[in-house]
Design an enzyme around this catalytic site. Structure first.
Site, PDB file in Angstrom:
ATOM      1  N   HIS A  89       0.831  -1.205   0.000  1.00 56.19           N
ATOM      2  CA  HIS A  89       0.000   0.000   0.000  1.00 56.19           C
ATOM      3  C   HIS A  89       0.866   1.256   0.000  1.00 56.19           C
ATOM      4  CE1 HIS A  89      -4.403  -0.930   0.624  1.00 56.19           C
ATOM      5  NE2 HIS A  89      -3.859  -2.131   0.554  1.00 56.19           N
ATOM      6  N   ASP A  90       2.014   1.189   0.664  1.00 57.99           N
ATOM      7  CA  ASP A  90       2.916   2.330   0.649  1.00 57.99           C
ATOM      8  C   ASP A  90       3.451   2.564  -0.756  1.00 57.99           C
ATOM      9  OD1 ASP A  90       4.613   4.409   1.572  1.00 57.99           O
ATOM     10  OD2 ASP A  90       6.285   2.988   1.632  1.00 57.99           O
ATOM     11  N   VAL A  93       1.170   4.072  -3.744  1.00 62.01           N
ATOM     12  CA  VAL A  93       0.840   5.501  -3.800  1.00 62.01           C
ATOM     13  C   VAL A  93       2.126   6.303  -3.620  1.00 62.01           C
ATOM     14  CG1 VAL A  93      -0.512   7.369  -2.788  1.00 62.01           C
ATOM     15  CG2 VAL A  93      -1.428   5.035  -2.795  1.00 62.01           C
ATOM     16  N   SER A  99       4.881   7.111   2.909  1.00 59.11           N
ATOM     17  CA  SER A  99       3.782   8.079   3.025  1.00 59.11           C
ATOM     18  C   SER A  99       2.561   7.463   3.695  1.00 59.11           C
ATOM     19  CB  SER A  99       3.403   8.624   1.648  1.00 59.11           C
ATOM     20  OG  SER A  99       3.057   7.582   0.748  1.00 59.11           O
ATOM     21  N   PRO A 181      -5.633  -1.059  -5.786  1.00 59.66           N
ATOM     22  CA  PRO A 181      -6.546  -2.181  -6.045  1.00 59.66           C
ATOM     23  C   PRO A 181      -7.228  -2.661  -4.771  1.00 59.66           C
ATOM     24  CG  PRO A 181      -4.478  -2.504  -7.204  1.00 59.66           C
ATOM     25  CD  PRO A 181      -4.277  -1.313  -6.303  1.00 59.66           C
ATOM     26  N   ASP A 260      -6.494 -17.802   1.830  1.00 57.35           N
ATOM     27  CA  ASP A 260      -6.189 -19.148   1.351  1.00 57.35           C
ATOM     28  C   ASP A 260      -6.923 -20.137   2.244  1.00 57.35           C
ATOM     29  OD1 ASP A 260      -5.147 -21.637   0.760  1.00 57.35           O
ATOM     30  OD2 ASP A 260      -3.049 -21.017   0.834  1.00 57.35           O
ATOM     31  N   THR A 263      -4.228 -23.581   3.251  1.00 50.08           N
ATOM     32  CA  THR A 263      -3.059 -23.440   4.138  1.00 50.08           C
ATOM     33  C   THR A 263      -2.837 -21.955   4.438  1.00 50.08           C
ATOM     34  OG1 THR A 263      -1.601 -23.418   2.206  1.00 50.08           O
ATOM     35  CG2 THR A 263      -1.956 -25.541   3.297  1.00 50.08           C
ATOM     36  N   ASP A 268       3.003 -20.887   0.418  1.00 43.59           N
ATOM     37  CA  ASP A 268       3.123 -21.965  -0.554  1.00 43.59           C
ATOM     38  C   ASP A 268       2.306 -21.645  -1.804  1.00 43.59           C
ATOM     39  OD1 ASP A 268       0.476 -22.391   0.194  1.00 43.59           O
ATOM     40  OD2 ASP A 268       0.945 -24.088   1.503  1.00 43.59           O
TER      41      ASP A 268
END
Length: 345
Positions: A89-90, A93, A99, A181, A260, A263, A268
């Protein structure tokens, strides 16, 4: 099997060529051969990063980061995935400039899309110790990048050398997180987003493999399991039994479910294998399998765990180098990762 290996090899070579093309520095011109109108090639900022950047100024840096990450993840194993996500996420942007760590009204951290981000206290803990041993030396951006690497290792992922030398940005704007996203995009928009970071569709598929650990909120998937596209029915691309299980777990939007299903705490290739069984929890996950551009690579990664782990390390270095700030005139070394420095430091 031979076909799979050949495809994997070709994609890997193509990807390495892409890296070389984006990081190579052009050779110096021969004496007397330079054109007066020729412009010097732009050198990417990431070329100024180095794995030895803190060798003399803060030799214990990586040991400090590893010790702190290990202690926090031992107490809360779910934090490993959160640190990897925080790092992404850093970088998504304004590039990898820390930031996302700035904590003020209207910052990225205060945005709605950032409401489920975690790991800030771990980064603060690391920064406090680093400031004791190496004051005014190590950026928060470098700390976050290395912490993401160590978090990956602690859940069974690969090791990679982290190049250092990033500066911390002074600007953080909530609105800019709208481009990050959030699990409902189509593959074309995801590919375009990654290209803006200097990454390829290969990086998109490989880095999505980080969903082999971690969780997502039920709020993020409620439409998909209860009311897909306003039909009042689940997404038909999901396994029916999986949908029924998720409905039981997601009676409240604030609940969380594993990304997931097989697992969830192990790094993996189960994530990729799940997609073939219609067990992708996010719409973007399942689309990676069905899209003609990314589906073949999903199958290769599902069949070749070693290829996944080695390529994940390559892609993580690339994302960590995205639009970094370097040099004296860019950014700063924050004394506290939550705030920009006072004007006179």
């Amino acid at each position: 099997m031979r076909w799979l290996c050949t495809c994997a090899f070709l994609i890997y070579i193509f990807h390495l060529a892409t890296i070389a093309a984006t990081t190579a520095v052009a050779p110096l011109p021969l004496k007397g051969a330079a054109s007066p109108k020729a412009k010097a090639p732009l050198i990417p900022a990431s070329a100024f990063l180095s794995t030895t950047h803190y060798m003399n100024s803060c030799p214990n840096l990586e040991a400090i980061i590893h010790r702190k990450v290990n202690a926090w993840v031992t107490r809360d194993p779910t934090l490993a995935a959160s640190i990897i996500r925080l790092h992404f996420h850093d970088c998504a942007v304004r590039g990898c400039d820390a930031s996302v760590l700035l904590n003020h009204l209207g910052s990225e951290r205060r945005a709605e899309v950032s409401s489920t981000l975690r790991g800030f206290s771990l980064i603060d803990d690391i920064k406090a110790e680093v400031e004791k041993q190496c004051p005014k030396t190590v950026s928060c951006a470098d700390i976050l990048t290395a912490a993401a690497r160590d978090a990956t290792i602690l859940v069974g992922g690969p090791f990679w050398e982290v190049p250092f030398g990033r500066k911390d940005g002074r600007i953080s704007i909530s609105k800019e997180t709208d481009t990050v996203p959030h699990g409902r995009e189509n593959i074309t928009s995801l590919i375009n987003f990654f290209e803006k970071l200097g990454l390829t569709f290969v990086d998109l598929v490989v880095l999505s493999g980080s969903h082999t650990i971690g969780r997502t909120s039920c709020y993020a998937i409620r439409d998909r399991i209860f009311n897909f596209n306003g039909t009042g029915k689940p997404d038909p691309s999901m396994n029916v039994f999986y949908v029924n299980s998720l409905k039981k777990q997601c009676k409240l939007s604030r609940n969380f479910v594993n990304l997931d299903v097989m697992t969830p705490r192990t790094f993996d290739v189960a994530y990729y294998r799940n997609l073939a069984k219609k067990l992708g929890i996010l719409a973007t996950d399942q689309l990676l399998y069905s899209d003609l551009r990314t589906g073949p690579l999903v199958n290769i990664l599902a069949a070749q765990p070693e290829f996944f782990t080695s390529q994940f390390a390559v892609s993580m270095v690339k994302v960590g180098n995205a639009n970094v700030l370097v040099g004296r005139n860019q950014g700063e070394i924050r004394l506290n990762c939550n705030y920009v420095n006072p004007l006179k430091i």
